[in-house]
Design an enzyme around this catalytic site. Structure first.
Site, PDB file in Angstrom:
ATOM      1  N   SER A 169       1.161  -1.537   0.367  1.00  0.00           N
ATOM      2  CA  SER A 169       0.160  -0.099  -0.455  1.00  0.00           C
ATOM      3  C   SER A 169       1.092   1.425   0.260  1.00  0.00           C
ATOM      4  O   SER A 169       2.133   1.157  -0.805  1.00  0.00           O
ATOM      5  CB  SER A 169      -0.853  -0.049   1.161  1.00  0.00           C
ATOM      6  OG  SER A 169      -1.687   1.086   0.684  1.00  0.00           O
ATOM      7  N   ASP A 226      -8.808  -6.431  -4.293  1.00  0.00           N
ATOM      8  CA  ASP A 226      -8.190  -5.154  -4.505  1.00  0.00           C
ATOM      9  C   ASP A 226      -8.791  -3.804  -5.017  1.00  0.00           C
ATOM     10  O   ASP A 226      -8.403  -3.622  -6.358  1.00  0.00           O
ATOM     11  CB  ASP A 226      -6.961  -4.828  -4.091  1.00  0.00           C
ATOM     12  CG  ASP A 226      -6.332  -3.764  -3.662  1.00  0.00           C
ATOM     13  OD1 ASP A 226      -7.054  -2.612  -3.255  1.00  0.00           O
ATOM     14  OD2 ASP A 226      -5.038  -3.575  -3.650  1.00  0.00           O
ATOM     15  N   HIS A 229      -8.271  -5.062  -0.382  1.00  0.00           N
ATOM     16  CA  HIS A 229      -6.674  -4.254  -0.171  1.00  0.00           C
ATOM     17  C   HIS A 229      -6.249  -5.156   1.481  1.00  0.00           C
ATOM     18  O   HIS A 229      -4.532  -4.486   0.983  1.00  0.00           O
ATOM     19  CB  HIS A 229      -6.714  -3.240  -0.163  1.00  0.00           C
ATOM     20  CG  HIS A 229      -5.510  -2.467   0.198  1.00  0.00           C
ATOM     21  ND1 HIS A 229      -4.616  -1.945  -1.196  1.00  0.00           N
ATOM     22  CD2 HIS A 229      -5.305  -1.117   1.245  1.00  0.00           C
ATOM     23  CE1 HIS A 229      -3.519  -1.465  -0.785  1.00  0.00           C
ATOM     24  NE2 HIS A 229      -4.062  -0.713   0.500  1.00  0.00           N
TER      25      HIS A 229
END
Length: 381
Positions: free
Chosen positions: A151, A321, A354
């Site tokens: 991320s 995601d 995610h």
């Protein structure tokens, strides 16, 4: 597989001023760091793990005074784990602006004797990378075997390969993006608006009032948390199940109290987050996310932005995601291939959205294990 066990952070102090991308200068700052494993004699087996929005330097292990304080990536980092601390020296750094010990809004401004609060300068991913480079210098590490992150951590890993190309052998960029989409910036703006409109925010100087803007921070976290999960995962976990104190499962309350399990879950996550996180830090980190765009200086041309990289890359994404969708990772892959870089890419079929990059998924971990085996052979770890 065993945890690395009891660990302890260390605080590193830096007297040399750090000029930030905004033009502000930060002097006499500190960074909290944790290390795992042993640095070899050649100093060639070091791996930097960069953290995401609400994480910190505490990547793995537990603290002696709190056995529940497991590191945020403990399933990934440790003896015999994909990033094996029997072979690698792993560093976690708490970024500037955070609320876990590194200099940030909660720190005392030496010019006033009070917390910086809203006066703490806006920081960027590039600022963090420059600060992390000073940590590497302090350890005598000229080149990382790998810089890794998921991320926002993946953005830092990518930035490392751009800003210090000669110091990164491998860049491992997971569930990330080369820049935020308009939709992602919009989510961050709604979250920030919730904080800024909280009456307890007091223009960012709520410390002096003895309060925290918990209502705004709670809503911000709820918004963010929705984007970390996939629709399928939420359907599997919650569906339309009702939550009733009296045990009834099929009747509505006809009120605005918590009715559904998913509402209860989001409120719990929001309350927990608001208890330990700092609102000013949330504002800073989401803005750092918004600003990250290495192609901006190249008229939006990511291939040109990555032209001077030297690292080998592992880029990984997850099928469900939608915050940083696989298409965003493929943009990075294409730009690297355009530059004839060595790139491995995997899109992992996982239902968890995610947040999948944080979870113990066999296919995902096997991918990382195999890649780190390759790195270990290169550096003799």
């Amino acid at each position: 597989m065993e945890s690395i066990g009891i660990v302890a952070p260390q605080t590193m102090h830096f007297a040399e001023p750090l000029r930030l991308q905004s033009g502000s200068v930060l002097g006499n700052y500190q960074l909290v760091v944790e290390t795992y494993g042993e640095l070899n004699a050649a100093r060639s087996n070091a791996v930097l793990v960069c953290h995401a929005l609400n994480a910190s330097h505490h990547v793995a292990g537990v603290y002696a005074d709190d056995p529940r304080s497991t590191g945020w990536w403990d399933n990934m980092v440790g003896p015999g784990k994909p990033l094996d601390t029997n072979r690698f020296f792993v560093i976690g750094v708490n970024n500037l602006g955070s609320c876990f010990g590194s200099t940030g809004p909660m720190s005392i401004d030496p010019s006033t004797g009070k917390p910086y609060g809203a006066k703490f300068p806006v920081v960027t991913v590039e600022d963090w990378v420059h600060a992390q480079a000073r940590v590497a210098d302090a350890f005598g590490i000229e080149r990382f075997a790998a810089v890794m992150g998921g991320s926002l951590g993946g953005m830092q890993a990518l930035a490392w390969s751009l800003m210090y190309p000669e110091r990164v052998a491998h860049c491992i960029d997971i569930a990330s993006t080369p820049k935020l989409s308009a939709q992602n910036i919009a989510f961050n703006e709604v979250a920030r608006s919730a904080i800024l409109s909280d009456p307890d925010f007091h223009g960012g100087d709520y410390y002096a009032h003895g309060v925290k803007p918990k209502r705004g921070l709670r809503v911000a976290r709820m918004i963010g948390h929705i984007t970390y999960l996939s629709d399928d995962d939420m359907a599997e976990k919650f569906g339309r199940a009702l939550r009733r104190a009296d045990g009834a499962l099929d009747a509505y309350n006809f009120s605005f109290d918590v009715e559904f399990e998913v509402e209860s879950y989001l409120r719990y996550q929001g309350d927990k987050f608001a208890d330990y996180f700092d609102a000013n830090t949330y504002l800073l980190i989401t803005r750092a996310l918004d600003y990250f765009d290495p192609a901006k200086a190249f008229d939006g041309n990511l291939t040109a932005a990555l032209a001077h990289t030297q690292a080998k890359y592992l880029i990984a994404s997850f099928s469900t995601d939608w915050r940083f969708a696989p298409a965003r990772s493929r943009e990075i892959v294409k730009a690297l291939l355009d530059n004839k870089r060595t790139v491995s890419y995997a899109e992992i079929d996982a239902p968890h959205g995610h947040d999948a990059f944080l979870l113990d998924d066999a296919r995902y971990h096997n991918l990382l294990r195999a890649y780190y085996e390759r790195i270990a052979n290169e550096v003799g770890a």
